[in-house]
Scaffold this motif. Structure first.
Motif, short mmCIF file in Angstrom:
data_model
loop_
_atom_site.label_atom_id
_atom_site.label_comp_id
_atom_site.label_asym_id
_atom_site.label_seq_id
_atom_site.Cartn_x
_atom_site.Cartn_y
_atom_site.Cartn_z
N PRO A 149 44.46 43.85 48.01
CA PRO A 149 43.25 44.10 48.59
C PRO A 149 42.13 43.95 47.50
O PRO A 149 42.58 44.16 46.17
CB PRO A 149 43.51 45.78 48.84
N TYR A 150 41.04 43.81 47.75
CA TYR A 150 39.76 43.15 46.89
C TYR A 150 39.74 44.40 45.65
O TYR A 150 39.66 44.07 44.63
CB TYR A 150 38.55 43.08 47.75
N GLU A 151 39.70 45.49 46.05
CA GLU A 151 39.45 46.79 44.90
C GLU A 151 40.78 46.49 44.08
O GLU A 151 40.53 46.68 42.77
CB GLU A 151 39.53 47.92 45.64
N ALA A 152 41.90 46.23 44.42
CA ALA A 152 43.06 46.22 43.28
C ALA A 152 42.80 45.27 42.64
O ALA A 152 43.00 45.21 41.32
CB ALA A 152 44.49 46.33 44.28
N MET A 153 42.44 43.92 42.92
CA MET A 153 42.05 42.85 42.13
C MET A 153 40.87 43.18 41.22
O MET A 153 40.80 42.89 40.10
CB MET A 153 41.83 41.51 42.80
N ARG A 244 30.86 37.05 44.98
CA ARG A 244 30.87 38.48 44.85
C ARG A 244 31.76 39.06 43.89
O ARG A 244 31.34 40.04 43.38
CB ARG A 244 31.48 38.99 46.47
N VAL A 245 32.90 38.42 43.61
CA VAL A 245 33.65 38.75 42.29
C VAL A 245 32.79 38.80 41.22
O VAL A 245 32.89 39.69 40.34
CB VAL A 245 35.03 38.00 42.42
N LEU A 246 32.02 37.68 41.01
CA LEU A 246 31.46 37.69 39.77
C LEU A 246 30.30 38.94 39.67
O LEU A 246 30.17 39.46 38.46
CB LEU A 246 30.60 36.18 39.57
N THR A 249 32.02 41.90 39.02
CA THR A 249 32.97 42.18 37.85
C THR A 249 32.50 41.34 36.56
O THR A 249 32.99 41.62 35.39
CB THR A 249 34.46 41.67 37.95
N GLY A 250 31.69 40.55 36.64
CA GLY A 250 31.49 39.53 35.68
C GLY A 250 32.33 38.50 35.52
O GLY A 250 32.01 37.85 34.42
N PHE A 251 33.22 38.50 36.08
CA PHE A 251 34.47 37.50 35.98
C PHE A 251 33.90 36.14 36.65
O PHE A 251 33.67 36.02 37.86
CB PHE A 251 35.90 37.76 36.67
N GLN A 252 33.76 35.15 35.91
CA GLN A 252 33.68 33.68 36.56
C GLN A 252 34.63 33.01 36.91
O GLN A 252 35.75 33.46 37.05
CB GLN A 252 32.85 32.90 35.48
N SER A 253 34.38 32.05 37.65
CA SER A 253 35.74 31.16 38.28
C SER A 253 35.52 29.70 38.25
O SER A 253 34.37 29.20 38.21
CB SER A 253 35.76 31.85 39.84
N PHE A 254 36.69 29.16 38.40
CA PHE A 254 37.16 27.76 38.35
C PHE A 254 37.90 27.40 39.26
O PHE A 254 38.91 27.89 39.29
CB PHE A 254 37.53 27.24 37.00
N SER A 255 37.53 26.60 40.46
CA SER A 255 38.42 26.32 41.65
C SER A 255 39.07 25.21 41.71
O SER A 255 38.02 24.09 41.49
CB SER A 255 37.73 26.65 42.88
N VAL A 256 40.21 25.21 41.95
CA VAL A 256 40.67 23.71 42.01
C VAL A 256 41.43 23.55 43.52
O VAL A 256 42.20 24.51 43.87
CB VAL A 256 42.14 23.60 41.15
N PRO A 257 40.86 22.62 44.12
CA PRO A 257 41.68 22.45 45.50
C PRO A 257 42.69 21.87 45.49
O PRO A 257 43.02 20.88 44.82
CB PRO A 257 40.31 21.33 46.10
#
Ligand code: SAM
Length: 414
Positions: A149-153, A244-246, A249-257
């Motif tokens: 769940p989103y909150e746990a992450m 939304r995560v950013l 939480t301030g966590f940025q993301s890098f996505s790989v398809p």
């Protein structure tokens, strides 16, 4: 037998890229973060570990390694550099958990630290985090469908003290989003829509994505109903999820398809959530290497099919096989060389355009713009070539070859 049972009977093409990244990135994370941690201790937590190995295929006597085996192999490698990579695995299926323990005991060097926690990741997370303590933590979440769940992450994993080094690698199943999203946009008469479980299924995604906001996002993005629009809508949902995560939480993301085949729509997005500026640069190095391996995987698969077809012809030309193999290798080398030249050209153009607006370009801070469309494909060696070409053309100052390139700044010739 369910589709999930079948998963470990055949190493999926999509796993080639995922495992390529897993072989490369955790050692780098451990090397970088372990320099300041107690005893060089770093933790790798695999929340959906699986049985450790795939079933043997064809003539194999032993199956391909799953993510846990790759992790303990990394731990063995980096132990030489005074890094203690402690691996924690969580697996809900009791048979898989048993198998995992056995496989790890056979493989792991004596003295290697690992724990296998049997049960649901959500129930085991507190115990796992107690084992992590204040060590740097890289968590890998690779469920069949929805993850924690989103909150746990966002609260338990990403909510660790901001002084603690924390990253999360999530394998987000886009195909699941577009299939389940179909429950929202399908016809009233669609049997999928009236299935009694459909609202429970939608609610599971709500819990994972942090609310039902995605339903509207998906429906709006799916509006056109053109072929491929469901896959694109799932991608839009994933992008909004990262935003939304950013924000939370301030966590940025890098996505790989991750695709089953080149030119197919991505089935998964392997997303690194990070805080430290060095992370995306290093992750890109891992992704670029894994992508090269993935292209080679398809070349080999196509070649095997071609050879098999020729063997089954009425008048098979078996003596020509060596020649076909050699030609395929030569062709692949030439395709790769062309690709690399194109990437270098793109990076060179990107640097030139960026230097029109500023006289100095810090690589670590601007690397995503420097790589542009080649992100995930090109890596440092291509950036180096681009820089050297620009220097030869008299447009930028020489690079300091004694320094790590990611820490350097490209300066325009005034
Ligand atoms: C996609 S597989 C993992 C594959 C593995 N990462 C690899 O690459 O070799 C997902 C695994 O998660 C397990 N699983 C599913 N739901 C879980 C949960 N809630 N908690 C823990 N494990 C779960 C499944 O039994 C399955 O073994």
């Amino acid at each position: 037998m369910t589709a999930n049972d079948l998963f470990f009977q055949r190493k999926q093409a999509a796993a080639v890229l995922k495992h390529g990244v897993l072989m490369r990135y955790p050692p780098v994370f451990a090397t970088m973060t372990g320099s300041t941690s107690d005893g060089g201790r770093v933790v790798y937590l695999d929340g959906y570990a699986g049985p450790g190995r795939y079933e043997p295929e064809g003539d194999e006597t032993i199956g391909a390694p799953g993510s846990p085996l790759l992790a303990v192999r990394s731990a063995t490698t980096i132990a030489q550099w005074s890094r203690d990579l402690h691996c924690i695995f969580i697996e809900r299926n009791p048979q898989y958990a048993e198998n995992l323990r056995r496989v790890l005991n056979e493989e792991a060097n004596a003295g290697l630290n690992f724990d296998v926690l049997k049960g649901d990741v959500q129930d085991q997370l507190n115990e796992a985090l107690a084992l992590v303590g204040k060590s740097p933590l890289l968590t890998f979440l690779d469920p069949f469908g929805t993850a924690l769940p989103y909150e746990a992450m966002t609260e338990q994993l990403m909510g660790r003290d901001s002084d603690l080094k924390t990253e999360v690698l999530l394998n987000l199943n886009l195909e699941m989003v577009w299939r389940i999203g179909g429950l929202l946009t399908g016809k009233e008469s669609d049997p999928e829509r009236t299935k009694s479980g459909s609202s429970a299924t939608l609610e599971r995604i709500d819990a994972f994505l942090g609310g039902d906001w995605w339903r509207e996002t998906f429906t709006a993005a799916r509006e056109s109903k053109e072929p491929g629009s469901a896959a694109r809508a799932a991608h839009t949902v994933a992008t909004e999820f990262c935003r939304r995560v950013l924000a939370a939480t301030g966590f940025q993301s890098f996505s790989v398809p991750i695709r089953r085949r080149p030119h197919h729509p991505p089935l998964f997005l392997l997303i690194l959530f990070y805080r430290h500026q060095a992370a995306p640069y290093q992750f890109n190095e891992a992704v670029s290497g894994a992508n090269a391996e993935w292209r080679e995987h398809f070349r080999q698969a196509d070649l095997s099919e071609d050879l098999e077809r020729r063997r089954n012809e009425e008048d098979p030309d078996l003596f020509g096989e060596d020649l076909i193999v050699t030609m395929s290798e030569q062709e692949a080398n030439s395709i790769e060389a062309k690709l690399e030249d194109q990437w270098v050209a793109t990076i060179t153009t990107n640097i030139t355009t960026l230097l029109d607006k500023t006289s100095a370009l810090r690589i670590e801070a601007s690397f995503a713009d420097i790589y542009g469309k080649t992100l995930g494909l090109a890596r440092e060696k291509h950036l180096r070539r681009a820089w050297d070409q620009l220097y030869d053309a008299g447009l930028v100052l020489k690079r300091d070859k004694a320094q790590k390139i990611r820490r350097l700044t490209i300066n325009r010739v005034i």
